[in-house]
Design a protein around this motif. Structure first.
Motif, PDB file in Angstrom:
ATOM      1  N   GLY A  93     -13.697  10.696   0.406  1.00 40.03           N
ATOM      2  CA  GLY A  93     -14.605  10.311  -0.668  1.00 40.03           C
ATOM      3  C   GLY A  93     -13.901   9.574  -1.788  1.00 40.03           C
ATOM      4  N   TRP A  94     -14.695   8.998  -2.642  1.00 43.71           N
ATOM      5  CA  TRP A  94     -14.223   8.352  -3.867  1.00 43.71           C
ATOM      6  C   TRP A  94     -14.753   9.126  -5.063  1.00 43.71           C
ATOM      7  CZ3 TRP A  94     -10.721   4.527  -4.012  1.00 43.71           C
ATOM      8  CH2 TRP A  94     -10.521   3.769  -2.852  1.00 43.71           C
ATOM      9  N   VAL A 106      -0.301  14.304   4.146  1.00 45.15           N
ATOM     10  CA  VAL A 106      -1.112  13.095   4.050  1.00 45.15           C
ATOM     11  C   VAL A 106      -0.875  12.449   2.683  1.00 45.15           C
ATOM     12  CG1 VAL A 106      -3.457  12.181   3.958  1.00 45.15           C
ATOM     13  CG2 VAL A 106      -2.874  13.974   5.622  1.00 45.15           C
ATOM     14  N   GLN A 107      -0.653  11.147   2.714  1.00 44.78           N
ATOM     15  CA  GLN A 107      -0.502  10.388   1.470  1.00 44.78           C
ATOM     16  C   GLN A 107      -1.643   9.364   1.403  1.00 44.78           C
ATOM     17  OE1 GLN A 107       2.388  10.497   3.708  1.00 44.78           O
ATOM     18  NE2 GLN A 107       2.670  12.469   2.700  1.00 44.78           N
ATOM     19  N   LEU A 108      -2.207   9.232   0.210  1.00 42.27           N
ATOM     20  CA  LEU A 108      -3.302   8.304  -0.018  1.00 42.27           C
ATOM     21  C   LEU A 108      -2.904   7.304  -1.094  1.00 42.27           C
ATOM     22  CD1 LEU A 108      -6.229  10.903  -0.171  1.00 42.27           C
ATOM     23  CD2 LEU A 108      -5.500   9.571   1.811  1.00 42.27           C
ATOM     24  N   VAL A 109      -3.115   6.031  -0.839  1.00 36.47           N
ATOM     25  CA  VAL A 109      -2.764   4.985  -1.801  1.00 36.47           C
ATOM     26  C   VAL A 109      -3.968   4.076  -2.007  1.00 36.47           C
ATOM     27  CG1 VAL A 109      -1.256   3.066  -2.351  1.00 36.47           C
ATOM     28  CG2 VAL A 109      -0.339   5.055  -1.145  1.00 36.47           C
ATOM     29  N   GLU A 110      -4.458   4.052  -3.245  1.00 34.21           N
ATOM     30  CA  GLU A 110      -5.590   3.186  -3.583  1.00 34.21           C
ATOM     31  C   GLU A 110      -5.101   1.811  -4.013  1.00 34.21           C
ATOM     32  OE1 GLU A 110      -6.704   7.315  -5.404  1.00 34.21           O
ATOM     33  OE2 GLU A 110      -4.942   6.029  -5.263  1.00 34.21           O
ATOM     34  N   SER A 111      -5.942   0.829  -3.837  1.00 28.61           N
ATOM     35  CA  SER A 111      -5.686  -0.521  -4.332  1.00 28.61           C
ATOM     36  C   SER A 111      -7.022  -1.223  -4.544  1.00 28.61           C
ATOM     37  CB  SER A 111      -4.826  -1.313  -3.347  1.00 28.61           C
ATOM     38  OG  SER A 111      -5.483  -1.444  -2.103  1.00 28.61           O
ATOM     39  N   GLY A 112      -6.969  -2.335  -5.279  1.00 27.88           N
ATOM     40  CA  GLY A 112      -8.166  -3.145  -5.460  1.00 27.88           C
ATOM     41  C   GLY A 112      -8.816  -3.049  -6.821  1.00 27.88           C
ATOM     42  N   GLY A 113      -8.312  -2.172  -7.678  1.00 26.56           N
ATOM     43  CA  GLY A 113      -8.882  -2.080  -9.013  1.00 26.56           C
ATOM     44  C   GLY A 113      -8.521  -3.300  -9.844  1.00 26.56           C
ATOM     45  N   THR A 148      -6.788  19.594   0.584  1.00 27.94           N
ATOM     46  CA  THR A 148      -7.418  18.457  -0.084  1.00 27.94           C
ATOM     47  C   THR A 148      -6.317  17.555  -0.607  1.00 27.94           C
ATOM     48  OG1 THR A 148      -9.330  19.773  -0.735  1.00 27.94           O
ATOM     49  CG2 THR A 148      -8.948  17.722  -1.938  1.00 27.94           C
ATOM     50  N   TYR A 149      -6.486  16.267  -0.410  1.00 27.77           N
ATOM     51  CA  TYR A 149      -5.475  15.296  -0.821  1.00 27.77           C
ATOM     52  C   TYR A 149      -6.084  14.297  -1.795  1.00 27.77           C
ATOM     53  CZ  TYR A 149      -3.583  17.165   3.529  1.00 27.77           C
ATOM     54  OH  TYR A 149      -3.151  18.012   4.530  1.00 27.77           O
ATOM     55  N   CYS A 203      -9.119   8.284  -4.613  1.00 23.68           N
ATOM     56  CA  CYS A 203      -9.413   8.517  -3.208  1.00 23.68           C
ATOM     57  C   CYS A 203      -9.154   9.997  -2.896  1.00 23.68           C
ATOM     58  CB  CYS A 203      -8.502   7.628  -2.369  1.00 23.68           C
ATOM     59  SG  CYS A 203      -8.568   7.913  -0.609  1.00 23.68           S
ATOM     60  N   ASN A 204     -10.028  10.579  -2.108  1.00 26.33           N
ATOM     61  CA  ASN A 204      -9.925  11.995  -1.750  1.00 26.33           C
ATOM     62  C   ASN A 204     -10.105  12.155  -0.257  1.00 26.33           C
ATOM     63  OD1 ASN A 204     -11.893  14.481  -1.088  1.00 26.33           O
ATOM     64  ND2 ASN A 204     -10.415  15.125  -2.644  1.00 26.33           N
ATOM     65  N   ALA A 205      -9.348  13.080   0.321  1.00 25.00           N
ATOM     66  CA  ALA A 205      -9.507  13.384   1.741  1.00 25.00           C
ATOM     67  C   ALA A 205      -9.409  14.883   1.944  1.00 25.00           C
ATOM     68  CB  ALA A 205      -8.447  12.664   2.561  1.00 25.00           C
ATOM     69  N   GLU A 206     -10.219  15.390   2.851  1.00 23.62           N
ATOM     70  CA  GLU A 206     -10.168  16.806   3.210  1.00 23.62           C
ATOM     71  C   GLU A 206      -9.695  16.941   4.644  1.00 23.62           C
ATOM     72  OE1 GLU A 206     -13.601  18.910   0.436  1.00 23.62           O
ATOM     73  OE2 GLU A 206     -13.840  18.804   2.604  1.00 23.62           O
TER      74      GLU A 206
END
Length: 117
Positions: free
Chosen positions: A34-35, A1-8, A105-106, A95-98
């Motif tokens: 979660g954040w 799983v890959q997580l990419v945040e944006s919007g900051g 945990t990612y 960003c966090n994901a389980e």
């Protein structure tokens, strides 16, 4: 799983930002998300969390009533709407994901939010 945040970004106190976290890869394995945030010189802390179906959420006391977490599973995306921002909200947001069963945990790479006074 890959997580990419944006919007900051940079915003004045009292303003709003919306963060997004796009998941890719084995997204079927994702359960709760979660954040978190980490301010300079401080430990990483949980800001908000949401269950797999989005039916349950919880927030840090410091952001209750100002931040709203949500997710769109059809788009594999989680959001954090941040209103009434304060300078103390300045941090890198992660960003966090389980995975199901909490076996994995990612983390995303983080997005910087800066609130000026």
């Amino acid at each position: 799983v890959q997580l990419v945040e944006s919007g900051g970004g940079l915003v004045q106190a009292g303003g709003s930002l919306r963060l997004s976290c796009a998941a890719s890869g084995s997204t079927f394995s994702i359960n709760a998300m979660g954040w978190y945030r980490q301010a300079p010189g401080k430990q990483r802390e949980l800001v908000a969390a949401i269950t797999s179906g989005g039916g349950n959420t919880n927030y840090a006391d410091s952001v209750k009533g100002r931040f709203t977490i949500s997710r769109d599973n059809a788009k594999n995306t989680m959001y954090l709407q941040m209103d009434s921002l304060k300078p103390e909200d300045t941090a890198v947001y992660y960003c966090n994901a389980e995975s199901v069963g909490a076996l994995n945990t990612y983390w995303g790479q983080g997005t910087l939010v800066t609130v000026s006074s």
